[in-house]
Design a protein around this motif. Structure first.
Motif, short mmCIF file in Angstrom:
data_model
loop_
_atom_site.label_atom_id
_atom_site.label_comp_id
_atom_site.label_asym_id
_atom_site.label_seq_id
_atom_site.Cartn_x
_atom_site.Cartn_y
_atom_site.Cartn_z
N LYS A 1 0.84 -1.20 0.00
CA LYS A 1 0.00 0.00 0.00
C LYS A 1 0.87 1.25 0.00
O LYS A 1 0.48 2.29 -0.53
N ALA B 1 -8.06 6.32 7.99
CA ALA B 1 -7.91 4.88 7.78
C ALA B 1 -6.42 4.57 7.98
O ALA B 1 -5.57 5.21 7.37
N LYS C 1 -3.55 1.76 7.59
CA LYS C 1 -3.42 0.57 6.74
C LYS C 1 -2.02 -0.03 6.83
O LYS C 1 -1.04 0.66 6.58
N VAL D 1 -6.71 -3.09 7.51
CA VAL D 1 -7.17 -1.70 7.47
C VAL D 1 -8.03 -1.43 8.69
O VAL D 1 -9.01 -2.13 8.93
N LEU E 1 -10.24 1.52 10.73
CA LEU E 1 -10.85 2.84 10.54
C LEU E 1 -11.01 3.51 11.90
O LEU E 1 -11.50 2.89 12.84
N GLN F 1 -4.67 7.40 5.66
CA GLN F 1 -5.44 8.23 4.73
C GLN F 1 -6.51 8.97 5.51
O GLN F 1 -7.08 8.41 6.46
N GLU F 2 -6.82 10.18 5.06
CA GLU F 2 -7.97 10.88 5.66
C GLU F 2 -9.21 10.03 5.43
O GLU F 2 -9.29 9.27 4.46
N MET F 3 -10.18 10.12 6.31
CA MET F 3 -11.43 9.36 6.17
C MET F 3 -12.27 10.02 5.07
O MET F 3 -12.57 11.20 5.15
N LEU F 4 -12.60 9.25 4.04
CA LEU F 4 -13.41 9.80 2.95
C LEU F 4 -14.86 9.40 3.14
O LEU F 4 -15.16 8.29 3.58
N GLU G 1 -18.88 3.76 -2.24
CA GLU G 1 -17.73 2.99 -2.73
C GLU G 1 -18.13 2.17 -3.95
O GLU G 1 -19.18 1.54 -3.94
N LYS H 1 -18.89 -5.12 1.91
CA LYS H 1 -17.76 -5.72 2.64
C LYS H 1 -18.09 -6.14 4.06
O LYS H 1 -17.46 -7.04 4.60
N MET I 1 -13.77 5.64 -3.92
CA MET I 1 -14.84 6.32 -3.19
C MET I 1 -15.33 7.48 -4.05
O MET I 1 -14.52 8.33 -4.48
N LEU J 1 -9.08 4.48 -3.09
CA LEU J 1 -8.77 4.04 -1.72
C LEU J 1 -7.62 3.05 -1.75
O LEU J 1 -6.80 3.00 -0.84
N GLU J 2 -7.61 2.22 -2.77
CA GLU J 2 -6.57 1.19 -2.86
C GLU J 2 -6.58 0.65 -4.28
O GLU J 2 -7.57 0.75 -4.99
P1 AMP Z 1 -8.85 -1.09 1.49
O1 AMP Z 1 -8.45 -2.54 1.68
O2 AMP Z 1 -7.72 -0.14 1.49
O3 AMP Z 1 -9.80 -0.89 0.33
O4 AMP Z 1 -9.77 -0.76 2.76
C1 AMP Z 1 -10.82 -1.63 3.18
C2 AMP Z 1 -12.10 -0.85 3.36
O5 AMP Z 1 -11.91 0.19 4.32
C3 AMP Z 1 -12.55 -0.13 2.09
O6 AMP Z 1 -13.31 -0.96 1.28
C4 AMP Z 1 -13.36 1.02 2.67
O7 AMP Z 1 -14.67 0.60 3.00
C5 AMP Z 1 -12.63 1.36 3.95
N1 AMP Z 1 -11.66 2.45 3.71
C6 AMP Z 1 -10.37 2.32 3.32
N2 AMP Z 1 -9.78 3.52 3.20
C7 AMP Z 1 -10.70 4.44 3.51
C8 AMP Z 1 -10.71 5.88 3.57
N3 AMP Z 1 -9.63 6.60 3.30
N4 AMP Z 1 -11.87 6.48 3.92
C9 AMP Z 1 -12.97 5.77 4.21
N5 AMP Z 1 -13.03 4.42 4.18
C10 AMP Z 1 -11.92 3.75 3.83
#
Ligand code: AMP
Ligand code: GLY
Length: 436
Positions: free
Chosen positions: A111, A149, A151, A161, A163, A193-196, A200, A222, A281, A290-291
């Motif tokens: 990441k 978030a 990670k 991850v 939150l 990461q800032e919370m968005l 999704e 999820k 997002m 986000l990833e």
């Molecule tokens: P990721 O594996 O990085 O996609 O993160 C797993 C889940 O966490 C994502 O599917 C999102 O629901 C949530 N998530 C990850 N990053 C953020 C973010 N910056 N803001 C809000 N939700 C996030």
């Protein structure tokens, strides 16, 4: 063509099912496969798909198998063998293989790599930082008021991850990953990461090192429980397409992400051949990544394969050859829904070996395909063998129809403790575009 598919989940069953439809597929192996994969047949030759008891991470044994049986193309499903460098290994032995090489697979396996790449090449993402020092990480989390978030850098089975909604939560998350090492070595480095806020969606783009061919949108669910409650899982259900983005908005969002990503790959000499799956997002300030994943989504693949009209063998082969520019993707206009039936207790501990009944009844229903994930054959009967057990996938002219058919099928299937969400696609059914 002789084909070898690596993996054993619902994604791999959907890929095998679609590959087996191709007249090019004369023989198909899957390592290690599952009970559903074993029941498929190559349409061209009538030959059954053969499951080979080799784990997806046993690269030496996979290589030995491929050298002996000489598949014309090997297709890699999961992220781990990609991160371990299976593509480089096979290529070094002059074996044709579909999937990103180890360097390109870093978009998923690290990441920190992805986040740095996005920052350098201008891919829209959350405000973020990459840290090896927990104090610096905490200072950055404080600058976001703790809403972030946290990670772990490396692969952590989708669990790395955390939150946080407040600074104490963020600090606890940083300690969990960096000091307690809850996700092992994956936590040596972290991304914050800032919370968005927003909706999704999953994007997928097939890449051949030169061009990227965009798939329609899909959305995963999820969390384990209805209403997006409960712990995060590998994914409890999907539908495609989503009503949250019009065709034009999808193209604009994808352009904003894929163009800088492709420019960055060219600048850094990264040859990405495979499928790029950005988790995005849709925020008030536009789509943000986000990833990145460097493989097909699971259970996104289940809905995609029921809608894809192209020959999958030809598509994947063109990715490897670098000739994707000659192919346009074609999709059924129907909506597909996949409802995951999981073992009781998933994503925590669960029992295996429980008999599954009702599968024969479902084969009689039109517009449904049950993709197996964690299943095995025991004395001729199908039993549970994993957390996510089945991906019950249905299609119809509308989302409501596809959903109704999927749940009619789910209601026929039983195993002790079966756990599934009743609301796959429900938010989309109630959704009204702000533009309409
Ligand atoms: P990721 O594996 O990085 O996609 O993160 C797993 C889940 O966490 C994502 O599917 C999102 O629901 C949530 N998530 C990850 N990053 C953020 C973010 N910056 N803001 C809000 N939700 C996030
Ligand atoms: N759909 C979640 C994943 O494949 O990671």
């Amino acid at each position: 063509m002789k084909l070898l598919v690596i993996g054993s989940g619902g994604r791999e069953h959907a890929l095998v099912w679609k590959l087996a439809h191709s007249p090019h597929a004369t023989r198909l192996w899957c390592a290690p496969g599952n009970a559903g994969i074993q029941q498929e047949r190559c349409a061209g030759s009538g030959r059954s798909v053969e499951c080979v008891p080799i784990g997806a991470e046993d690269l030496d044994a996979l290589l030995r198998f491929a050298l002996e049986h000489r598949p014309d193309l090997t297709i890699v499903g999961p992220d781990n063998p990609l991160a371990l460098g299976i593509v480089d290994l096979f290529q070094n032995h002059h074996l044709r293989i579909w999937g990103p090489n180890q360097r390109a697979a870093q978009f998923e396996s690290s990441k920190a790599f992805s986040q740095n790449f996005m920052a350098v090449h201008g891919v829209p993402t959350a405000r973020s930082g990459v840290f090896t020092d927990p104090h610096a990480a905490k200072r950055f989390a404080a600058s976001l008021d703790g809403r972030c978030a946290v990670k772990a850098d490396g692969l952590a089975l989708g669990k790395g991850v955390l939150l946080a909604q407040s600074l104490p939560e963020a600090e606890a998350a940083i300690e969990e990953i960096m000091l307690k090492r809850s996700f092992g070595k994956a936590g040596e480095q972290i991304v914050i990461q800032e919370m968005l806020e927003g909706i999704e969606v999953s994007l997928h783009a097939l890449c051949d090192g030169h061009v990227a061919r965009l798939f329609p949108t899909s959305q995963d669910h999820k969390r384990a429980l209805d209403g997006d409650l409960g712990p995060n899982t590998g994914g409890m259900g999907t539908f495609s397409p989503v009503p949250f983005l019009s065709e034009d908005e999808l193209l604009e969002a994808a352009r904003g992400i894929l163009e800088p990503w492709q420019r960055g790959c060219r600048a850094e000499g990264i040859d990405f051949r495979g499928i790029l799956y950005p988790g995005v997002m849709l925020t008030a300030a536009g789509p943000k990544v986000l990833e990145f994943n460097a493989r097909f989504g699971d259970p996104e693949t289940q809905v995609y394969m029921t809608r894809l009209e192209n020959d999958l063998v030809e598509l994947l082969d063109a990715c490897v050859s670098g000739t994707l520019k000659d192919i346009e993707l074609r999709w059924s206009p129907q909506t597909a829904v996949c409802v995951v039936m999981a073992s009781g207790g998933y994503p925590g501990p669960y029992q295996k070996g429980l008999p599954i009944s009702g599968l024969d009844g479902v084969t009689a229903l039109p517009n449904v395909k049950v993709f197996h994930a964690g299943t095995a054959l025991h004395q001729g009967s199908v039993v549970t063998n994993g957390g996510r057990v089945l991906g019950v996938t249905a299609w119809g002219d509308t989302l409501a129809q596809a959903q109704e058919t999927a749940y009619a099928a789910v209601d026929l299937i039983e195993f002790e403790g079966a756990q599934f969400r009743r609301d796959i696609g429900a938010k989309a059914l109630g959704y009204r575009s702000p533009l309409s």
